[in-house]
Write a protein that holds these residues in place. Structure first.
Motif, PDB file in Angstrom:
ATOM      1  N   TRP A  14      47.128  -8.906 154.567  1.00  0.00           N
ATOM      2  CA  TRP A  14      46.322  -7.695 154.429  1.00  0.00           C
ATOM      3  C   TRP A  14      45.425  -7.788 153.202  1.00  0.00           C
ATOM      4  O   TRP A  14      44.225  -7.530 153.269  1.00  0.00           O
ATOM      5  N   LEU A  53      41.300  -7.915 153.190  1.00  0.00           N
ATOM      6  CA  LEU A  53      40.566  -6.805 152.591  1.00  0.00           C
ATOM      7  C   LEU A  53      39.721  -7.255 151.400  1.00  0.00           C
ATOM      8  O   LEU A  53      38.629  -6.733 151.172  1.00  0.00           O
ATOM      9  N   PHE A 105      36.076  -2.066 159.789  1.00  0.00           N
ATOM     10  CA  PHE A 105      36.968  -3.146 159.384  1.00  0.00           C
ATOM     11  C   PHE A 105      37.332  -4.054 160.555  1.00  0.00           C
ATOM     12  O   PHE A 105      37.212  -5.286 160.478  1.00  0.00           O
ATOM     13  N   ALA A 120      41.501   1.295 155.077  1.00  0.00           N
ATOM     14  CA  ALA A 120      42.249   0.132 155.565  1.00  0.00           C
ATOM     15  C   ALA A 120      43.549  -0.037 154.790  1.00  0.00           C
ATOM     16  O   ALA A 120      44.602  -0.352 155.378  1.00  0.00           O
ATOM     17  N   LEU A 164      44.633  -2.515 146.284  1.00  0.00           N
ATOM     18  CA  LEU A 164      45.342  -3.360 147.243  1.00  0.00           C
ATOM     19  C   LEU A 164      46.695  -3.845 146.726  1.00  0.00           C
ATOM     20  O   LEU A 164      47.379  -4.598 147.410  1.00  0.00           O
ATOM     21  N   TRP A 204      36.720  -8.799 153.021  1.00  0.00           N
ATOM     22  CA  TRP A 204      35.862  -7.752 153.605  1.00  0.00           C
ATOM     23  C   TRP A 204      35.069  -7.046 152.507  1.00  0.00           C
ATOM     24  O   TRP A 204      33.873  -6.798 152.664  1.00  0.00           O
ATOM     25  N   HIS A 205      35.751  -6.766 151.398  1.00  0.00           N
ATOM     26  CA  HIS A 205      35.068  -6.107 150.289  1.00  0.00           C
ATOM     27  C   HIS A 205      33.937  -6.988 149.748  1.00  0.00           C
ATOM     28  O   HIS A 205      32.847  -6.499 149.432  1.00  0.00           O
ATOM     29  N   LEU A 244      37.497   0.616 152.056  1.00  0.00           N
ATOM     30  CA  LEU A 244      38.659  -0.127 151.570  1.00  0.00           C
ATOM     31  C   LEU A 244      39.893   0.760 151.506  1.00  0.00           C
ATOM     32  O   LEU A 244      41.003   0.334 151.860  1.00  0.00           O
TER      33      LEU A 244
END
Length: 320
Positions: free
Chosen positions: A16, A20, A102, A44, A9, A23-24, A41
């Protein structure tokens, strides 16, 4: 090998990156397999970077490039079309499925968006590729390259025979631990399949012997105390899935066999099972499938061969 989310990332705008990372964390708490988390991941992050690269030529992407909650259907469709053109329809389909998850998470779990931009984005059509099975002669030639007493020869023969004998996924073989192997009484191995579904399969005599020889060689290795079953040749590192993938290609080149990869043995297992008249339900249990579509897909490249064998056996038109 653990996912380095920070590296994946790096350089993304703060919104963003924050979403993320969250989300991870959610995926980890849901016990999603590492390969699934990595692919999700990655998809996205690739969308975010694509939108960033488009800002100069398409100013309407600037808001979405900064914040995923501003992504619209058109942005995803452009990204998907780019994936089809620069990668492949199959890769674009994988990205589509990951992005569905996502934006579903953004909408339902986080309630950051009212509707997912994926709702009316069509999946890219992918041509059905018939993966050729791995013939016995080719497997024999590959195994011939493992003749020897060196550690790598013992290890590689055990891996190849395991793929050949059980039809397991590469990820399943790669993630085995020493305590997943039982040779004392049952000659079985326990696979940790997709969806956190474990299954135990029996090993044939040749595979069990190859595993036993590898375990003896492994006991003398510097990394013998590691929990992971497969060890790299040097040092005290485990051999990851990518390492096995490279090993198979290397053995294939040495044997003069093209396109050697683990999935060809999985297709071969399904083909040989059907050829022998094996029960489809048993095949699904052995290969860790839950969908009825999978038995039809696997071994499809040799379906005509099985049909011709059945035709000869039945003997229609030869009884008069």
């Amino acid at each position: 090998m653990p996912i380095d989310a920070g590296k994946m990332l790096a350089g993304l705008p703060s919104p963003w990156r924050g979403f993320l990372e969250d989300w991870h964390r959610s995926l980890r708490s849901g016990n999603y397999p590492e390969t699934t988390r990595y692919n999700y991941l990655l998809a996205a992050a690739q969308l975010a970077r694509y939108l960033q690269d488009r800002v100069a030529s398409a100013p309407d992407t600037s808001e979405a490039a900064h914040d995923p909650t501003a992504v619209a259907r058109a942005h995803v469709e452009e990204f998907q079309a780019w994936m089809v053109e620069t990668r492949s329809p199959a890769t674009a389909l994988n990205k589509h499925k990951a992005l569905q998850q996502f934006f579903k998470w953004l909408a339902l779990d986080e309630e950051e968006i009212d509707r997912s931009p994926m709702e009316r984005v069509r999946q890219p059509k992918t041509p059905q590729k018939l993966i050729p099975i791995m013939r016995d002669d080719d497997t024999r030639r590959i195994l011939d390259t493992c003749r020897g007493r060196a550690f790598v020869d013992r290890r590689d023969e055990a891996i190849i025979r395991l793929l050949y004998n059980t039809g397991a996924r590469l990820s399943e073989v790669a993630s085995l631990h020493v305590d997943d192997v039982s040779l004392a009484d049952t000659d079985t191995v326990r696979y940790h399949g997709k969806g956190a579904k474990d299954r135990r399969v029996r090993l044939g005599p040749k595979t069990a012997r190859a595993m036993s020889r590898y375990l003896r060689a492994r006991s003398q290795h510097k990394g013998s105390l590691l929990a992971e079953l497969w060890l790299a040749d040097r040092g005290t590192r485990a051999l990851a899935a990518n390492g096995i993938k490279l090993m198979l290609k290397r053995r294939g080149r040495r044997a003069g066999v093209a396109n050697v990869h683990a999935h060809r043995w999985r297709h071969n297992f399904a083909h040989e099972w059907k050829r022998a008249g094996g029960d489809t339900g048993d095949l699904m249990l052995l290969l860790g499938w839950t969908s009825d579509d999978m038995p039809r897909h696997y071994g499809a490249s040799a379906a005509a061969e099985r049909a011709q064998e059945s035709q000869s056996r039945v003997g229609i038109g030869e009884r008069v």
